[in-house]
Design a protein around this motif. Structure first.
Motif, PDB file in Angstrom:
ATOM      1  N   VAL A 361       0.837  -1.202   0.000  1.00 43.78           N
ATOM      2  CA  VAL A 361       0.000   0.000   0.000  1.00 43.78           C
ATOM      3  C   VAL A 361       0.872   1.252   0.000  1.00 43.78           C
ATOM      4  O   VAL A 361       0.619   2.223  -0.743  1.00 43.78           O
ATOM      5  CB  VAL A 361      -0.935  -0.016   1.236  1.00 43.78           C
ATOM      6  N   GLY A 362       1.917   1.253   0.814  1.00 43.76           N
ATOM      7  CA  GLY A 362       2.810   2.403   0.873  1.00 43.76           C
ATOM      8  C   GLY A 362       3.560   2.631  -0.416  1.00 43.76           C
ATOM      9  O   GLY A 362       3.767   3.787  -0.836  1.00 43.76           O
ATOM     10  N   TYR A 363       3.955   1.575  -1.096  1.00 45.31           N
ATOM     11  CA  TYR A 363       4.685   1.725  -2.361  1.00 45.31           C
ATOM     12  C   TYR A 363       3.791   2.307  -3.444  1.00 45.31           C
ATOM     13  O   TYR A 363       4.200   3.195  -4.208  1.00 45.31           O
ATOM     14  CB  TYR A 363       5.244   0.377  -2.792  1.00 45.31           C
ATOM     15  N   GLU A 364       2.557   1.799  -3.507  1.00 48.12           N
ATOM     16  CA  GLU A 364       1.635   2.307  -4.515  1.00 48.12           C
ATOM     17  C   GLU A 364       1.289   3.779  -4.263  1.00 48.12           C
ATOM     18  O   GLU A 364       0.974   4.517  -5.207  1.00 48.12           O
ATOM     19  CB  GLU A 364       0.366   1.460  -4.531  1.00 48.12           C
ATOM     20  N   ALA A 365       1.359   4.168  -2.972  1.00 50.62           N
ATOM     21  CA  ALA A 365       1.086   5.562  -2.633  1.00 50.62           C
ATOM     22  C   ALA A 365       2.325   6.435  -2.746  1.00 50.62           C
ATOM     23  O   ALA A 365       2.266   7.649  -2.525  1.00 50.62           O
ATOM     24  CB  ALA A 365       0.511   5.655  -1.221  1.00 50.62           C
ATOM     25  N   GLY A 366       3.474   5.837  -3.058  1.00 45.35           N
ATOM     26  CA  GLY A 366       4.704   6.586  -3.219  1.00 45.35           C
ATOM     27  C   GLY A 366       5.422   6.891  -1.915  1.00 45.35           C
ATOM     28  O   GLY A 366       6.355   7.704  -1.908  1.00 45.35           O
ATOM     29  N   ARG A 367       5.034   6.260  -0.823  1.00 41.93           N
ATOM     30  CA  ARG A 367       5.660   6.532   0.471  1.00 41.93           C
ATOM     31  C   ARG A 367       6.733   5.510   0.835  1.00 41.93           C
ATOM     32  O   ARG A 367       7.510   5.724   1.758  1.00 41.93           O
ATOM     33  CB  ARG A 367       4.594   6.562   1.573  1.00 41.93           C
ATOM     34  N   VAL A 368       6.774   4.363   0.143  1.00 43.50           N
ATOM     35  CA  VAL A 368       7.737   3.296   0.426  1.00 43.50           C
ATOM     36  C   VAL A 368       8.557   3.050  -0.829  1.00 43.50           C
ATOM     37  O   VAL A 368       7.979   2.838  -1.919  1.00 43.50           O
ATOM     38  CB  VAL A 368       7.025   1.997   0.869  1.00 43.50           C
ATOM     39  N   PRO A 369       9.884   3.069  -0.752  1.00 42.98           N
ATOM     40  CA  PRO A 369      10.714   2.844  -1.945  1.00 42.98           C
ATOM     41  C   PRO A 369      10.664   1.381  -2.395  1.00 42.98           C
ATOM     42  O   PRO A 369      10.311   0.479  -1.634  1.00 42.98           O
ATOM     43  CB  PRO A 369      12.118   3.226  -1.476  1.00 42.98           C
ATOM     44  N   LEU A 370      11.047   1.168  -3.658  1.00 42.33           N
ATOM     45  CA  LEU A 370      11.013  -0.180  -4.241  1.00 42.33           C
ATOM     46  C   LEU A 370      11.915  -1.153  -3.488  1.00 42.33           C
ATOM     47  O   LEU A 370      11.542  -2.314  -3.255  1.00 42.33           O
ATOM     48  CB  LEU A 370      11.420  -0.107  -5.716  1.00 42.33           C
ATOM     49  N   LEU A 371      13.103  -0.691  -3.116  1.00 42.19           N
ATOM     50  CA  LEU A 371      14.033  -1.592  -2.436  1.00 42.19           C
ATOM     51  C   LEU A 371      13.466  -2.082  -1.120  1.00 42.19           C
ATOM     52  O   LEU A 371      13.647  -3.250  -0.747  1.00 42.19           O
ATOM     53  CB  LEU A 371      15.364  -0.872  -2.208  1.00 42.19           C
ATOM     54  N   GLU A 372      12.760  -1.223  -0.411  1.00 42.15           N
ATOM     55  CA  GLU A 372      12.171  -1.653   0.850  1.00 42.15           C
ATOM     56  C   GLU A 372      11.038  -2.644   0.606  1.00 42.15           C
ATOM     57  O   GLU A 372      10.881  -3.618   1.338  1.00 42.15           O
ATOM     58  CB  GLU A 372      11.650  -0.448   1.629  1.00 42.15           C
ATOM     59  N   LEU A 373      10.244  -2.395  -0.438  1.00 46.50           N
ATOM     60  CA  LEU A 373       9.173  -3.337  -0.782  1.00 46.50           C
ATOM     61  C   LEU A 373       9.751  -4.713  -1.101  1.00 46.50           C
ATOM     62  O   LEU A 373       9.239  -5.748  -0.643  1.00 46.50           O
ATOM     63  CB  LEU A 373       8.376  -2.812  -1.967  1.00 46.50           C
ATOM     64  N   ALA A 374      10.821  -4.732  -1.921  1.00 47.90           N
ATOM     65  CA  ALA A 374      11.452  -6.011  -2.271  1.00 47.90           C
ATOM     66  C   ALA A 374      12.013  -6.699  -1.039  1.00 47.90           C
ATOM     67  O   ALA A 374      11.931  -7.926  -0.896  1.00 47.90           O
ATOM     68  CB  ALA A 374      12.546  -5.785  -3.301  1.00 47.90           C
ATOM     69  N   SER A 375      12.575  -5.914  -0.120  1.00 50.82           N
ATOM     70  CA  SER A 375      13.130  -6.484   1.111  1.00 50.82           C
ATOM     71  C   SER A 375      12.035  -7.111   1.966  1.00 50.82           C
ATOM     72  O   SER A 375      12.197  -8.207   2.504  1.00 50.82           O
ATOM     73  CB  SER A 375      13.872  -5.405   1.894  1.00 50.82           C
ATOM     74  N   VAL A 376      10.905  -6.412   2.085  1.00 47.32           N
ATOM     75  CA  VAL A 376       9.788  -6.952   2.876  1.00 47.32           C
ATOM     76  C   VAL A 376       9.225  -8.204   2.218  1.00 47.32           C
ATOM     77  O   VAL A 376       8.858  -9.182   2.902  1.00 47.32           O
ATOM     78  CB  VAL A 376       8.690  -5.879   3.049  1.00 47.32           C
ATOM     79  N   ARG A 377       9.158  -8.214   0.889  1.00 41.35           N
ATOM     80  CA  ARG A 377       8.656  -9.395   0.199  1.00 41.35           C
ATOM     81  C   ARG A 377       9.583 -10.587   0.397  1.00 41.35           C
ATOM     82  O   ARG A 377       9.135 -11.709   0.652  1.00 41.35           O
ATOM     83  CB  ARG A 377       8.490  -9.102  -1.297  1.00 41.35           C
ATOM     84  N   ARG A 378      10.890 -10.348   0.286  1.00 43.08           N
ATOM     85  CA  ARG A 378      11.839 -11.438   0.530  1.00 43.08           C
ATOM     86  C   ARG A 378      11.709 -11.965   1.958  1.00 43.08           C
ATOM     87  O   ARG A 378      11.808 -13.160   2.202  1.00 43.08           O
ATOM     88  CB  ARG A 378      13.270 -10.945   0.293  1.00 43.08           C
ATOM     89  N   SER A 379      11.513 -11.060   2.882  1.00 42.97           N
ATOM     90  CA  SER A 379      11.352 -11.475   4.280  1.00 42.97           C
ATOM     91  C   SER A 379      10.119 -12.354   4.458  1.00 42.97           C
ATOM     92  O   SER A 379      10.151 -13.352   5.183  1.00 42.97           O
ATOM     93  CB  SER A 379      11.243 -10.237   5.170  1.00 42.97           C
ATOM     94  N   LEU A 380       9.029 -12.002   3.777  1.00 46.70           N
ATOM     95  CA  LEU A 380       7.811 -12.806   3.858  1.00 46.70           C
ATOM     96  C   LEU A 380       8.042 -14.201   3.285  1.00 46.70           C
ATOM     97  O   LEU A 380       7.653 -15.211   3.890  1.00 46.70           O
ATOM     98  CB  LEU A 380       6.674 -12.105   3.105  1.00 46.70           C
ATOM     99  N   ILE A 381       8.651 -14.263   2.114  1.00 48.06           N
ATOM    100  CA  ILE A 381       8.906 -15.560   1.481  1.00 48.06           C
ATOM    101  C   ILE A 381       9.831 -16.408   2.357  1.00 48.06           C
ATOM    102  O   ILE A 381       9.609 -17.605   2.557  1.00 48.06           O
ATOM    103  CB  ILE A 381       9.511 -15.365   0.079  1.00 48.06           C
ATOM    104  N   GLU A 382      10.873 -15.784   2.906  1.00 47.92           N
ATOM    105  CA  GLU A 382      11.798 -16.511   3.759  1.00 47.92           C
ATOM    106  C   GLU A 382      11.111 -17.004   5.027  1.00 47.92           C
ATOM    107  O   GLU A 382      11.372 -18.112   5.504  1.00 47.92           O
ATOM    108  CB  GLU A 382      12.995 -15.626   4.113  1.00 47.92           C
ATOM    109  N   THR A 383      10.206 -16.193   5.577  1.00 46.76           N
ATOM    110  CA  THR A 383       9.470 -16.608   6.769  1.00 46.76           C
ATOM    111  C   THR A 383       8.593 -17.819   6.463  1.00 46.76           C
ATOM    112  O   THR A 383       8.535 -18.774   7.247  1.00 46.76           O
ATOM    113  CB  THR A 383       8.594 -15.446   7.283  1.00 46.76           C
ATOM    114  N   ARG A 384       7.918 -17.785   5.330  1.00 47.09           N
ATOM    115  CA  ARG A 384       7.095 -18.945   4.947  1.00 47.09           C
ATOM    116  C   ARG A 384       7.958 -20.172   4.688  1.00 47.09           C
ATOM    117  O   ARG A 384       7.567 -21.301   5.011  1.00 47.09           O
ATOM    118  CB  ARG A 384       6.274 -18.598   3.702  1.00 47.09           C
ATOM    119  N   ARG A 385       9.116 -19.954   4.106  1.00 46.16           N
ATOM    120  CA  ARG A 385      10.033 -21.070   3.871  1.00 46.16           C
ATOM    121  C   ARG A 385      10.488 -21.678   5.207  1.00 46.16           C
ATOM    122  O   ARG A 385      10.567 -22.903   5.357  1.00 46.16           O
ATOM    123  CB  ARG A 385      11.230 -20.592   3.058  1.00 46.16           C
TER     124      ARG A 385
END
Length: 412
Positions: A361-385
């Motif tokens: 939501v923050g990235y689409e609103a321009g408040r969160v940078p792409l690198l942070e979004l990618a980092s959070v996504r990797r963290s989610l995938i790693e947590t599920r793994r």
């Protein structure tokens, strides 16, 4: 890593995966674990043990059989000189002899063979328990590999969504072209991971197929084992298979001592028959008895060796009892820890999922940078793994608990 290099990496891994996947083109879903375990009893590992049990039981039956009688025909006083020329003065004796086992040898032999068969049966029970535990782990590993492949596919979908969002932001002038290049590189990376995950999945199912002795390859899991709750309360009861084997072997070794201690006792052979005299055409009864004299061989060495082997077996029993108690406590602790770890990990996974949702939501609103979004996504995938791997560890802990107590994993 450059995008071009990632594409080369994807191609190489894909070719390796194709070789594995091609071998399971005609595959079936893996049945429920207990159904598979029942079918796997025909696997060579279990069948060989059953053949050994059958052989030991056959030896026990053979031990009950006494010695055969002997038939003897003897002709004497013929083919000589003078009166003994020809066969007119010959004497022919037909007799039958029977060896009589004394000193309780037969009883000791029967008891020892029976106890030896029990020891082989106990070992087979232990082997079956070990096989069931190893099959459970192989089953769970195959399921985990399938879940990891599915998770990686989801990661690809998320990365594709991020790339599309980035493209839209670049086109609207809200992001630089560099951001799209970064998003594309990230997408290529997770696609390479997907190819690797699918190759690992195919390999895990191939190993499960071979371990279960199935002629038809498996390629999926019909009933989950990772999500099944372990039977923690069943850990404390019953005799450990290792102890049962050691007890049976100790009893068998003690029985062999009795055999060796009685071996020196002489057996007697009685004979009886008829003797025919050719010169008078008359017959007479003959009888005899023979007994060896144990002047030199009293089997002292054999008896001493058997007693030493019995002592060694009793010491192995003590060791097995001590180790079984420690193994049981360790298995119970490991199983409890794995269950608690999984509960905590599920909370972490829920928090990671919420963090990724907010980052999107923050990235689409321009408040969160792409690198942070990618980092959070990797963290989610790693947590599920990690959650999948922890579920796998819990299955392994349950299998170990079942193995040391002689029950089926996830069974009573």
């Amino acid at each position: 890593m450059p995008v071009f290099g990632l594409h080369i990496r994807i191609l190489g891994v894909a070719l390796a995966a194709f070789v594995v996947v091609a071998e399971v083109a005609y595959a079936d879903p893996t049945p429920d674990f207990f159904v598979l375990l029942e079918r796997a009893k025909a696997a060579p590992r279990i069948s060989a043990g059953e053949a050994e049990v059958a052989a030991a039981e056959a030896r026990a039956l053979q031990a009950e059989v006494g010695p055969n009688p002997s038939l003897s025909l003897e002709v004497e006083n013929f083919g000589g000189k003078g009166l003994y020329q020809g066969t007119d003065a010959s004497e022919t004796t037909l007799s039958i002899g029977q060896l009589l086992e004394l000193g309780g040898k037969r009883e000791a032999r029967i008891a020892a063979a029976s106890l030896e068969a029990q020891a082989v049966r106990a070992q087979q029970t232990r082997n079956t328990s070990d096989f069931a535990a190893e099959l459970a782990v192989a089953y769970a590993r195959a399921e985990a590999s399938a879940e990891l492949a599915k998770l990686t596919a989801e990661a690809v979908g998320l990365a594709e969504g991020d790339a599309k969002t980035t493209r839209a932001l670049v086109d609207s002038g809200r992001e630089a072209e560099l951001r799209f290049v970064q998003a594309s590189a990230e997408l290529a990376r997770v696609r390479a991971e997907l190819v690797q995950a699918r190759a690992a999945e195919a390999s895990a199912f191939a190993r499960l197929t071979a371990f279960a002795g199935s002629k038809t390859p498996f390629d999926s899991i019909a009933v989950s084992l990772l999500s099944r709750e372990p039977r923690a309360t069943a850990v404390a009861g019953g005799t450990a298979p290792a102890v049962a084997v050691a007890q049976a072997e100790s009893r068998a070794a003690s029985a062999k001592v009795t055999i060796e201690e009685r071996r020196w006792i002489p057996d007697i052979t009685i004979t009886g028959g008829v003797r025919s005299f050719a010169s008078t055409d008359e017959t007479a009864v003959v009888a005899g008895l023979s007994i060896p004299l144990p002047l030199f061989d009293q089997n002292r060495g054999g008896s001493a060796a058997a007693r030493s082997e019995a002592l060694a077996a009793s010491l192995r029993l003590e060791r097995a009892q001590s180790e079984a108690d420690a193994d049981r406590r360790a298995a119970l602790a490991g199983l409890a820890a794995a269950s608690q770890f999984l509960s905590a990990q599920l909370e972490v996974e829920r928090a990671s999922a919420e963090a990724y949702r907010l980052a999107q939501v923050g990235y689409e609103a321009g408040r969160v940078p792409l690198l942070e979004l990618a980092s959070v996504r990797r963290s989610l995938i790693e947590t599920r793994r990690q959650t999948i791997n922890i579920r796998l560890a819990r299955v392994a802990a349950e299998a170990e608990a079942a193995r040391v107590t002689g029950r089926l994993p996830f069974g009573e």
